[in-house]
Design an enzyme around this catalytic site. Sequence first.
Site, PDB file in Angstrom:
ATOM      1  N   GLY A  89       0.763  -1.249   0.000  1.00  0.00           N
ATOM      2  CA  GLY A  89       0.000   0.000   0.000  1.00  0.00           C
ATOM      3  C   GLY A  89       0.787   1.288   0.000  1.00  0.00           C
ATOM      4  CE1 TYR A 100      -8.765   1.654  -9.410  1.00  0.00           C
ATOM      5  CE2 TYR A 100      -7.011   1.715 -11.034  1.00  0.00           C
ATOM      6  CZ  TYR A 100      -7.880   1.002 -10.246  1.00  0.00           C
ATOM      7  OH  TYR A 100      -7.860  -0.374 -10.272  1.00  0.00           O
ATOM      8  N   PRO A 139       4.397  -5.361  -0.760  1.00  0.00           N
ATOM      9  CG  PRO A 139       6.642  -4.709  -0.994  1.00  0.00           C
ATOM     10  CD  PRO A 139       5.753  -5.699  -0.275  1.00  0.00           C
ATOM     11  N   GLY A 140       3.541  -3.784  -3.850  1.00  0.00           N
ATOM     12  CA  GLY A 140       3.434  -4.010  -5.290  1.00  0.00           C
ATOM     13  C   GLY A 140       3.894  -2.763  -6.020  1.00  0.00           C
ATOM     14  CB  CYS A 181     -15.772   3.653 -29.765  1.00  0.00           C
ATOM     15  SG  CYS A 181     -14.956   3.461 -31.345  1.00  0.00           S
ATOM     16  CE1 TYR A 231      -2.160  -3.592  -8.567  1.00  0.00           C
ATOM     17  CE2 TYR A 231      -0.959  -1.611  -7.956  1.00  0.00           C
ATOM     18  CZ  TYR A 231      -1.434  -2.862  -7.645  1.00  0.00           C
ATOM     19  OH  TYR A 231      -1.185  -3.388  -6.404  1.00  0.00           O
ATOM     20  NE  ARG A 253      -2.910   2.906 -11.478  1.00  0.00           N
ATOM     21  CZ  ARG A 253      -2.743   4.093 -10.961  1.00  0.00           C
ATOM     22  NH1 ARG A 253      -2.170   5.052 -11.657  1.00  0.00           N
ATOM     23  NH2 ARG A 253      -3.116   4.336  -9.725  1.00  0.00           N
TER      24      ARG A 253
HETATM   25  N1  LLP Z   1      -1.722  -6.983  -0.701  1.00  0.00           N
HETATM   26  C1  LLP Z   1      -3.033  -7.075  -0.983  1.00  0.00           C
HETATM   27  C2  LLP Z   1      -3.847  -8.030  -0.239  1.00  0.00           C
HETATM   28  C3  LLP Z   1      -3.589  -6.264  -1.983  1.00  0.00           C
HETATM   29  O1  LLP Z   1      -4.892  -6.351  -2.247  1.00  0.00           O
HETATM   30  C4  LLP Z   1      -2.760  -5.349  -2.686  1.00  0.00           C
HETATM   31  C5  LLP Z   1      -3.314  -4.494  -3.730  1.00  0.00           C
HETATM   32  C6  LLP Z   1      -1.390  -5.316  -2.363  1.00  0.00           C
HETATM   33  C7  LLP Z   1      -0.907  -6.137  -1.359  1.00  0.00           C
HETATM   34  C8  LLP Z   1      -0.414  -4.412  -3.070  1.00  0.00           C
HETATM   35  O2  LLP Z   1      -0.707  -3.079  -2.856  1.00  0.00           O
HETATM   36  P1  LLP Z   1       0.306  -1.953  -3.384  1.00  0.00           P
HETATM   37  O3  LLP Z   1       1.586  -2.059  -2.578  1.00  0.00           O
HETATM   38  O4  LLP Z   1       0.545  -2.204  -4.810  1.00  0.00           O
HETATM   39  O5  LLP Z   1      -0.409  -0.682  -3.132  1.00  0.00           O
HETATM   40  N2  LLP Z   1      -5.398  -1.258  -9.593  1.00  0.00           N
HETATM   41  C9  LLP Z   1      -5.232  -0.234  -8.576  1.00  0.00           C
HETATM   42  C10 LLP Z   1      -4.570  -0.774  -7.321  1.00  0.00           C
HETATM   43  C11 LLP Z   1      -5.285  -1.967  -6.735  1.00  0.00           C
HETATM   44  C12 LLP Z   1      -4.613  -2.522  -5.522  1.00  0.00           C
HETATM   45  C13 LLP Z   1      -5.185  -3.840  -5.153  1.00  0.00           C
HETATM   46  N3  LLP Z   1      -4.549  -4.498  -4.053  1.00  0.00           N
HETATM   47  C14 LLP Z   1      -4.447   0.929  -9.174  1.00  0.00           C
HETATM   48  O6  LLP Z   1      -4.079   0.877 -10.333  1.00  0.00           O
HETATM   49  O7  LLP Z   1      -4.229   1.923  -8.486  1.00  0.00           O
END
Ligand code: LLP
Length: 424
Positions: free
Chosen positions: A239, A318, A276-277, A346, A375, A314
Amino acid sequence: MHHFEYRDGVLHAEELSIERLAAEVGTPFYCYSTATLERHFRVFRDAFSDTDSLVCYAIKSNSNIAVIKTLAELGSGMDVVSEGELRRARAAGVPGERIIFSGVGKTAEEMQYGLAEKILCFNVESEQELFLLNDVAGAMNVSAPVSMRINPDVDPKTHAKISTGKAEDKFGVPYRQARELYKQASQLNNIKITGVDMHIGSQITDLQPFGDAFQLLRDLVIELRGDGHNIDHIDLGGGLGIPYGNQENPVPLPDDYAAVVKTHTKDLGCRLLFEPGRMITGNSGILVTRVLFVKNAIDKSFTIVDAAMNDLIRPTLYEAYHDIIPVSDTRNSSPRQKTDIVGPVCETGDYLALDRSLPAFEQGDLLSVMTAGAYGATLSSQYNSRRLIPEILVKKDEYCVIRPRESYEDMLSREKIPSWFSET
Ligand code: LLP
């Protein structure tokens, strides 16, 4: 910090010219930088080097197996949310013991596969999921390692569609029901309680919600231990937000985030897990697109490019901001004008930027949409029967097409005309 910079007037990914890539691969395409991926992983991990911890990269942010492999080679664990992601992790050579399985709706088949792969932990989100996991593990004569995902009812102050830690969000077990669920879990023969878990949302740029949530998690760990449960690890989720170029205030650095984590966990003697993603992949990728047409309508300019909402959803989904820069630095000295950067799809919602002040682009210009590594490709689709675009991984002066542009044959071959059309 990333490795996309102008060199000799042309945007480069590490040592490779984006103009050259565009000529060889065609546009649009995603381009990722190995050095940036590695750097971000290391910065995050090193912020916790004085703790017993495992960083489990959230595959959903960018699930190409070459990206997974790049991080796995550095020792990263993986956070998966489906059998497909688990298969990707295994295909990249990640051992089960470094994989955690998150998600609110796992199927029995997915549980079975996770158990067969001997994964580190299932993050369980409901009573019914717990019972099903117990049954599946029982049938396989194994024990399922479990932590409960707790919903702390904390507002992460992010976009409503990516908040997961408020009471009205579908995720996790309500904080006040957690002790009862742990009690039930401890009475199940094929469940092994190993930890607690939380993930309150994505693109969080304020540390306060993390602090509030971690404080609650800490209190819970103490209570659960008092109840006699074995809590070996705390999974703090992902997050952490990143800069997209439009933030008024600087986003917190991994070290600042780590300080908050440590305040609440340092005396608990738990292993720390992270998911982390975006923080790892976001800045590691760009989307390269070419200007098809410039349309100057009355009081309005549209720059029509060959990438669209199906390639990067995105901005419209969002209201996300992505910096857009010309691949040729000389274009930066053209007079600026306000324009919408739009794609060929379109729908009016098909845009990459709205009313943005940018150098006046011309037909044929190459543009780079920045911070598109997270994403981007994973949320792409074939909408309007547009082919999935290539993903390219750069390492210094080398590149590899890690997913080729889909062919029209690929696109059509998966569909079928029913036999009844030939019966007459
Ligand atoms: N762990 C869980 C259980 C999650 O659901 C997520 C993201 C993460 C970790 C990784 O979160 P991060 O570190 O990437 O914030 N598509 C959206 C974001 C969706 C996030 C979903 N869950 C966007 O493009 O902003």
